[in-house]
Every structure is written in C-alpha cells, then in structure tokens.
Design a protein around this motif. Structure first.
Motif: not given
Ligand SMILES: [Fe+2]
Length: 160
Positions: A34-40, A49-51, A53-55
């Motif tokens: 999930i972090k991989q998706a958040h970053w990329n 989506l960035h936010e 995915f972090d949630k």
């Molecule tokens: Fe972050």
C-alpha cells in the motif's frame, strides 16, 4: 511457547499462533504494498489516492500491531520481521512498473481482497479452535478490510 496462566490449552494456543503469524506476515506484506502505491501513484487523482492509500496503510499498521500482540498474549513469539513476512506471505508481489491511479486501484483491491479472504477463513478456524477473542480480533480486521476494499473499488465502479 511461554508459560501463561491464560485458560486456553497449549495445543489451542499453538494452533492459533500459527494462524496469527500467517496473517501477520500477509498484513506486513500488504502494508508495504500500500505504501508502494502511496509513493508511486501518478495522474489527475494523485492527491486523493496518495492520501487514501496512506489512510489504508495506517489502518493495516494497527492490524499488524493487534495481530502481533495477540500472538504474544497467547505466549507465542510474534514473527514480524520483513524478511520473515516476505517468505511467509502468500500475497502476490506488487508490480513496480505501474503508475496510473486505476492500475494501483486494481492491484491494491486484488491484494486487499486476498488478505480479506485469508482473514475470513481464519475467523472460522479460530472459532473452531475455541479462541473467541482471536476470532473477534480477526472479525474486526476483516470488517475494516472489507470497508477499504469498498473505498478502492468505488473508484472503479461507475455503474453496477
Ligand atoms: Fe507519505
């Protein structure tokens, strides 16, 4: 196994701990994906989506802690290093090449669904072993996983 005054037999605890450590490995693997998706993730919906995915990553981090601490509550050793998780997790590897929001949503929803399926099966296993508290913990994890699966899939469902 550590000695404990808890009123569940060592045999039950051993079996439940194996189930919990399996789900722990998958949760650690899932959270890193999930972090991989958040970053990329890229594209017009980037910030949403960035936010999101972090949630979801934060929710899975809590589940990781709960799974690991149930293992230790039962007198076991939480096997929660990344190296162990990577060997033990049955989740598919996350592709490093994708960028579009839709592709991340598709992959992440597949991974969340796979984790959710394994957790749901584990609820019944814990129940059959006579550990209602682990079944309850897993039920909560399953419910949260289903909710975030909906959050992901809602982006992909403009019609039924
Ligand atoms: Fe972050």
């Amino acid at each position: 196994m550590y000695k404990t005054k808890i009123d569940l037999s060592e045999k039950i605890r051993r079996n439940v701990i194996t189930i919990l450590n399996d789900r722990l490995a998958e949760a650690i693997d899932l959270q890193s994906q999930i972090k991989q998706a958040h970053w990329n993730v890229k594209g017009p919906n980037f910030i949403a989506l960035h936010e999101l995915f972090d949630k979801i990553s934060d929710a899975v981090l809590e589940q990781i802690d709960d799974l690991a601490e149930r293992v230790t509550s039962l007198g076991g050793t939480a096997e929660g290093t990344v190296a162990v998780a990577s060997k033990r997790s049955k989740l598919k590897n996350y592709p490093l090449s994708i960028t579009a929001g839709k592709d991340h949503l598709l992959y992440l929803s597949t991974q969340l669904a796979a984790f959710g399926k394994a957790v749901r099966a584990a609820i019944d296993e814990a129940d059959q072993l006579g550990d209602a508290d682990t079944a309850d913990l897993l039920t909560g994890i399953s419910r949260t996983t289903d909710k975030y699966l909906w959050f992901l899939e809602a982006h992909l469902q403009d019609k039924a």
